[in-house]
Scaffold this motif. Structure first.
Motif, PDB file in Angstrom:
ATOM      1  N   LEU A 150      49.668   0.039 -39.474  1.00 59.80           N
ATOM      2  CA  LEU A 150      49.503  -1.411 -39.395  1.00 59.80           C
ATOM      3  C   LEU A 150      48.040  -1.671 -39.702  1.00 59.80           C
ATOM      4  O   LEU A 150      47.152  -0.983 -39.182  1.00 59.80           O
ATOM      5  N   GLU A 151      47.782  -2.634 -40.552  1.00 60.82           N
ATOM      6  CA  GLU A 151      46.414  -3.013 -40.892  1.00 60.82           C
ATOM      7  C   GLU A 151      46.163  -4.408 -40.337  1.00 60.82           C
ATOM      8  O   GLU A 151      46.962  -5.323 -40.562  1.00 60.82           O
ATOM      9  N   PHE A 152      45.076  -4.559 -39.609  1.00 57.97           N
ATOM     10  CA  PHE A 152      44.676  -5.840 -39.041  1.00 57.97           C
ATOM     11  C   PHE A 152      43.324  -6.211 -39.626  1.00 57.97           C
ATOM     12  O   PHE A 152      42.455  -5.355 -39.762  1.00 57.97           O
ATOM     13  N   GLU A 153      43.161  -7.487 -39.942  1.00 59.11           N
ATOM     14  CA  GLU A 153      41.879  -7.946 -40.476  1.00 59.11           C
ATOM     15  C   GLU A 153      41.558  -9.303 -39.855  1.00 59.11           C
ATOM     16  O   GLU A 153      42.407 -10.201 -39.849  1.00 59.11           O
ATOM     17  N   VAL A 154      40.351  -9.431 -39.332  1.00 56.34           N
ATOM     18  CA  VAL A 154      39.870 -10.693 -38.775  1.00 56.34           C
ATOM     19  C   VAL A 154      38.630 -11.075 -39.564  1.00 56.34           C
ATOM     20  O   VAL A 154      37.652 -10.324 -39.597  1.00 56.34           O
ATOM     21  N   CYS A 155      38.678 -12.228 -40.220  1.00 53.49           N
ATOM     22  CA  CYS A 155      37.571 -12.688 -41.054  1.00 53.49           C
ATOM     23  C   CYS A 155      37.167 -14.100 -40.632  1.00 53.49           C
ATOM     24  O   CYS A 155      37.968 -14.841 -40.059  1.00 53.49           O
ATOM     25  N   ASP A 156      35.928 -14.465 -40.946  1.00 56.11           N
ATOM     26  CA  ASP A 156      35.444 -15.807 -40.611  1.00 56.11           C
ATOM     27  C   ASP A 156      34.442 -16.280 -41.658  1.00 56.11           C
ATOM     28  O   ASP A 156      34.103 -15.548 -42.580  1.00 56.11           O
ATOM     29  N   ASN A 157      33.971 -17.513 -41.497  1.00 56.22           N
ATOM     30  CA  ASN A 157      32.956 -18.060 -42.395  1.00 56.22           C
ATOM     31  C   ASN A 157      31.633 -18.284 -41.663  1.00 56.22           C
ATOM     32  O   ASN A 157      30.861 -19.160 -42.003  1.00 56.22           O
ATOM     33  N   GLY A 158      31.359 -17.448 -40.682  1.00 57.89           N
ATOM     34  CA  GLY A 158      30.089 -17.513 -39.960  1.00 57.89           C
ATOM     35  C   GLY A 158      28.968 -16.905 -40.787  1.00 57.89           C
ATOM     36  O   GLY A 158      29.085 -16.742 -42.006  1.00 57.89           O
ATOM     37  N   PRO A 159      27.879 -16.522 -40.137  1.00 58.13           N
ATOM     38  CA  PRO A 159      26.714 -16.008 -40.864  1.00 58.13           C
ATOM     39  C   PRO A 159      26.888 -14.588 -41.400  1.00 58.13           C
ATOM     40  O   PRO A 159      26.088 -14.130 -42.210  1.00 58.13           O
ATOM     41  N   GLY A 160      27.911 -13.878 -40.973  1.00 56.90           N
ATOM     42  CA  GLY A 160      28.097 -12.503 -41.421  1.00 56.90           C
ATOM     43  C   GLY A 160      27.182 -11.553 -40.658  1.00 56.90           C
ATOM     44  O   GLY A 160      26.488 -11.942 -39.717  1.00 56.90           O
ATOM     45  N   PHE A 161      27.191 -10.309 -41.079  1.00 56.40           N
ATOM     46  CA  PHE A 161      26.382  -9.275 -40.430  1.00 56.40           C
ATOM     47  C   PHE A 161      25.092  -9.064 -41.201  1.00 56.40           C
ATOM     48  O   PHE A 161      25.087  -9.140 -42.426  1.00 56.40           O
ATOM     49  N   LYS A 162      24.031  -8.776 -40.494  1.00 54.23           N
ATOM     50  CA  LYS A 162      22.795  -8.378 -41.155  1.00 54.23           C
ATOM     51  C   LYS A 162      23.012  -6.977 -41.702  1.00 54.23           C
ATOM     52  O   LYS A 162      23.675  -6.149 -41.073  1.00 54.23           O
ATOM     53  N   ALA A 163      22.427  -6.711 -42.873  1.00 51.72           N
ATOM     54  CA  ALA A 163      22.647  -5.421 -43.534  1.00 51.72           C
ATOM     55  C   ALA A 163      22.308  -4.246 -42.611  1.00 51.72           C
ATOM     56  O   ALA A 163      23.029  -3.251 -42.577  1.00 51.72           O
ATOM     57  N   GLY A 164      21.254  -4.367 -41.848  1.00 47.49           N
ATOM     58  CA  GLY A 164      20.847  -3.282 -40.964  1.00 47.49           C
ATOM     59  C   GLY A 164      21.778  -3.066 -39.789  1.00 47.49           C
ATOM     60  O   GLY A 164      21.766  -2.001 -39.165  1.00 47.49           O
ATOM     61  N   GLU A 165      22.582  -4.074 -39.468  1.00 42.07           N
ATOM     62  CA  GLU A 165      23.515  -3.961 -38.342  1.00 42.07           C
ATOM     63  C   GLU A 165      24.791  -3.191 -38.688  1.00 42.07           C
ATOM     64  O   GLU A 165      25.378  -2.547 -37.825  1.00 42.07           O
ATOM     65  N   LEU A 166      25.232  -3.279 -39.916  1.00 42.66           N
ATOM     66  CA  LEU A 166      26.530  -2.720 -40.303  1.00 42.66           C
ATOM     67  C   LEU A 166      26.713  -1.250 -39.897  1.00 42.66           C
ATOM     68  O   LEU A 166      27.771  -0.909 -39.360  1.00 42.66           O
ATOM     69  N   PRO A 167      25.730  -0.379 -40.112  1.00 44.38           N
ATOM     70  CA  PRO A 167      25.952   1.018 -39.726  1.00 44.38           C
ATOM     71  C   PRO A 167      26.015   1.248 -38.210  1.00 44.38           C
ATOM     72  O   PRO A 167      26.503   2.271 -37.758  1.00 44.38           O
ATOM     73  N   ARG A 168      25.534   0.296 -37.416  1.00 45.04           N
ATOM     74  CA  ARG A 168      25.450   0.500 -35.970  1.00 45.04           C
ATOM     75  C   ARG A 168      26.423  -0.336 -35.157  1.00 45.04           C
ATOM     76  O   ARG A 168      26.483  -0.197 -33.938  1.00 45.04           O
ATOM     77  N   LEU A 169      27.170  -1.206 -35.772  1.00 50.93           N
ATOM     78  CA  LEU A 169      28.018  -2.154 -35.049  1.00 50.93           C
ATOM     79  C   LEU A 169      28.946  -1.510 -34.029  1.00 50.93           C
ATOM     80  O   LEU A 169      29.208  -2.095 -32.985  1.00 50.93           O
ATOM     81  N   PHE A 170      29.454  -0.334 -34.321  1.00 47.36           N
ATOM     82  CA  PHE A 170      30.442   0.299 -33.451  1.00 47.36           C
ATOM     83  C   PHE A 170      29.844   1.355 -32.533  1.00 47.36           C
ATOM     84  O   PHE A 170      30.556   2.080 -31.863  1.00 47.36           O
ATOM     85  N   ASP A 171      28.499   1.412 -32.499  1.00 46.96           N
ATOM     86  CA  ASP A 171      27.817   2.336 -31.586  1.00 46.96           C
ATOM     87  C   ASP A 171      27.894   1.818 -30.157  1.00 46.96           C
ATOM     88  O   ASP A 171      27.800   0.604 -29.914  1.00 46.96           O
ATOM     89  N   LYS A 172      28.042   2.730 -29.229  1.00 47.38           N
ATOM     90  CA  LYS A 172      28.098   2.367 -27.814  1.00 47.38           C
ATOM     91  C   LYS A 172      26.781   1.708 -27.411  1.00 47.38           C
ATOM     92  O   LYS A 172      25.704   2.213 -27.737  1.00 47.38           O
ATOM     93  N   PHE A 173      26.861   0.577 -26.737  1.00 48.06           N
ATOM     94  CA  PHE A 173      25.755  -0.219 -26.213  1.00 48.06           C
ATOM     95  C   PHE A 173      24.909  -0.911 -27.284  1.00 48.06           C
ATOM     96  O   PHE A 173      23.876  -1.478 -26.976  1.00 48.06           O
ATOM     97  N   TYR A 174      25.328  -0.907 -28.561  1.00 48.68           N
ATOM     98  CA  TYR A 174      24.563  -1.624 -29.576  1.00 48.68           C
ATOM     99  C   TYR A 174      24.784  -3.118 -29.418  1.00 48.68           C
ATOM    100  O   TYR A 174      25.912  -3.580 -29.302  1.00 48.68           O
ATOM    101  N   LYS A 175      23.710  -3.880 -29.412  1.00 44.05           N
ATOM    102  CA  LYS A 175      23.782  -5.343 -29.307  1.00 44.05           C
ATOM    103  C   LYS A 175      23.082  -5.953 -30.511  1.00 44.05           C
ATOM    104  O   LYS A 175      21.953  -5.594 -30.827  1.00 44.05           O
ATOM    105  N   GLY A 176      23.727  -6.895 -31.144  1.00 48.74           N
ATOM    106  CA  GLY A 176      23.080  -7.661 -32.201  1.00 48.74           C
ATOM    107  C   GLY A 176      22.269  -8.782 -31.568  1.00 48.74           C
ATOM    108  O   GLY A 176      21.968  -8.757 -30.375  1.00 48.74           O
TER     109      GLY A 176
END
Length: 155
Positions: free
Chosen positions: A78-104
């Motif tokens: 099953l593939e799930f996708e959640v998308c929005d029209n907000g500001p998006g992710f900062k390029a530097g955040e993408l590699p760390r988004l799923f790290d434990k305790f990472y906060k944007g």
């Protein structure tokens, strides 16, 4: 199991309406055997969707917000996708988004996306994030439907 009952379009629309956000919900059955059973922890997968939708709603503009949820049933996943029209992710955040305790910038505990990653992986799937070309963010995850590759570990 009728898959849209896992996370119904009505629940998604209710959450969007509470934030005065336009909402799209799409379900596609691309499986060659639509009658096959789906084995997954519905509560945990719902927890991932709730987290992703809540995150999207938190970052949407005050007016003109849009949220899209797409669920695709493939042969084994099953593939799930959640998308929005907000500001998006900062390029530097993408590699760390799923790290434990990472906060944007507006992050809370730093555990939501990490927990989503753990749940997807325990279901034999994966999760990733990207920015939409049109602007905004997308987070997509998969779960195996047959549990053959899932890690049977209690949460």
């Amino acid at each position: 199991m009728n898959l849209p009952t896992v996370w119904t379009r009505w629940e998604v629309r209710y959450m969007c309406a509470a934030h005065r956000t336009e909402c799209d919900f799409r379900y596609e059955d691309l499986s060659p055997d639509a009658s096959s059973d789906v084995y997954m922890d519905v509560q945990r997968v719902g927890q991932v969707l709730d987290n992703l939708i809540s995150n999207s709603l938190r970052y949407l503009p005050g007016t003109g917000g849009w949220l899209g949820v797409c669920v695709k049933r493939q042969a084994k996943y099953l593939e799930f996708e959640v998308c929005d029209n907000g500001p998006g992710f900062k390029a530097g955040e993408l590699p760390r988004l799923f790290d434990k305790f990472y906060k944007g910038d507006k992050g809370q505990s730093g555990l939501g996306l990490y927990t989503a990653k753990v749940i997807a992986e325990k279901h034999g799937g994966s999760i990733h994030a990207m920015n939409r070309q049109e602007g905004g963010a997308c987070v997509a995850f998969t779960v195996r439907m047959d549990a053959s590759e899932a890690n049977h570990v209690d949460f």
